[in-house]
Design an enzyme around this catalytic site. Structure first.
Site, short mmCIF file in Angstrom:
data_model
loop_
_atom_site.label_atom_id
_atom_site.label_comp_id
_atom_site.label_asym_id
_atom_site.label_seq_id
_atom_site.Cartn_x
_atom_site.Cartn_y
_atom_site.Cartn_z
CB SER A 91 -57.80 10.19 36.48
OG SER A 91 -58.11 10.59 37.80
CD GLU A 145 -58.38 8.09 29.00
OE1 GLU A 145 -59.42 7.48 28.71
OE2 GLU A 145 -58.20 8.63 30.12
CG HIS A 163 -55.69 10.18 32.27
ND1 HIS A 163 -56.66 9.20 32.20
CD2 HIS A 163 -55.10 10.01 33.48
CE1 HIS A 163 -56.66 8.49 33.30
NE2 HIS A 163 -55.72 8.96 34.10
CG ASN A 221 -60.09 6.60 35.40
OD1 ASN A 221 -59.72 5.50 35.77
ND2 ASN A 221 -59.29 7.64 35.40
#
Length: 299
Positions: free
Chosen positions: A122, A155, A143, A193
């Site tokens: 992440s 992702e 991800h 994130n």
């Protein structure tokens, strides 16, 4: 290698993310080798995958026959060397750079040339993992969002030396898995994130500073910002150790004080209060994962 050549996907790590990714891949019709270090972890993972497939069947998104087929496609193993025959590996082990680098070095030894080595990290650099693997052209970030069987976003992260072939295969695979891919640069936190974790961290600062209770902070964001879940409950779902790890990566990698982890978050992790998986985080949880009550006040 083409997308049609991918028949078997190896997944390393049978925790929350690994087992979710295994369910997604098997539901899409891929054979899955699910690897973990203990038989107990694999037994638990298969039980939770079975329960997840049953829930999908009950919701009508899968027939019971298809759910049974998907489960049959997953083969658990504690033998990492069995990954020599797969066309793609997705790493889903804890967010620890040294641990991941050791694994990618092992995957380079085990996996055939041109096999894709992907990471579900992440926040950790795909470029660093490519260097550790010794075959950076074949390394890419995949991800998945949590929970992987439910969330649509994937992702796809391109390292500095990730090849066009690897990138295009990753984007194509994302679509075959029923996901919506977005392409991100290899920077700390990628897209989601980079934005989400600072918000969670600020919510923890608000709790530490006595702005409001955990319940009211989450209620404010759910009812005032139309978020489906509050930031503190979301942190508990992600795992406070993972949230702290991402905060540290953002802080170190971007060098900006605004990414500094809240001291309260660090204290909770040091105490072993990691959220739903340990039964205690910003809220208390039953063994089933259902929430009991908030932890009131400041700590």
């Amino acid at each position: 290698m083409t997308l049609e050549d991918i028949k078997t996907i190896g997944i390393v790590g049978a925790g929350q993310m690994g087992r979710g990714i295994a369910q997604v891949c098997a539901t899409a019709g891929y054979r899955v080798l699910l690897v973990d270090v203990t038989e107990a972890s694999l037994t638990e993972a298969l039980a939770k995958i079975r329960a997840g497939l049953e829930r999908a069947s009950e919701r009508g998104s899968l027939t019971s026959y298809r759910a049974g087929e998907a489960l049959a496609l997953i083969r658990p193993t504690v033998e990492l060397d069995r990954l020599h025959a797969v066309q793609l590996v997705i790493e889903a082990i804890p967010e620890d750079l040294a641990l991941k680098e050791r694994l990618f070095a092992e995957l380079n030894r085990i996996c055939r040339p041109r096999a894709i080595l992907a990471s579900n990290t992440s926040s950790i650099s795909i470029t660093k993992l490519g260097t550790a693997a010794g075959r950076p052209a074949d390394v890419v970030g995949l991800h998945f969002m949590n929970p992987a069987p439910v969330m649509h976003l994937l992702e796809v992260v391109r390292g500095l030396e990730t090849s066009e072939t690897t990138l295009n295969l990753a984007l194509g695979l994302a679509k075959r898995l029923g996901k919506t891919p977005v392409l991100a640069k290899d920077v700390p936190g990628f897209i989601v994130n980079r934005i989400l974790i600072p918000m969670i961290n600020e919510a923890i600062f608000a709790l530490e500073n006595g702005v409001a209770s955990a319940e009211d902070i989450d209620l404010a964001m759910v009812t005032g910002a139309n978020h489906p879940v509050g930031p503190l409950a979301l942190a508990d779902r992600i795992g406070l150790d993972t949230v702290l790890s991402i905060c540290d990566v953002l802080h170190r990698g971007l060098g900006d004080a605004k990414f500094r982890p809240c001291p309260l978050l660090r204290r909770y992790v040091e105490a072993g209060w990691l959220g739903r998986k340990t039964g205690r985080g910003f809220f208390l949880y039953e063994a089933s994962g259902e929430r009991r009550e908030a932890l009131s006040g400041r700590t």
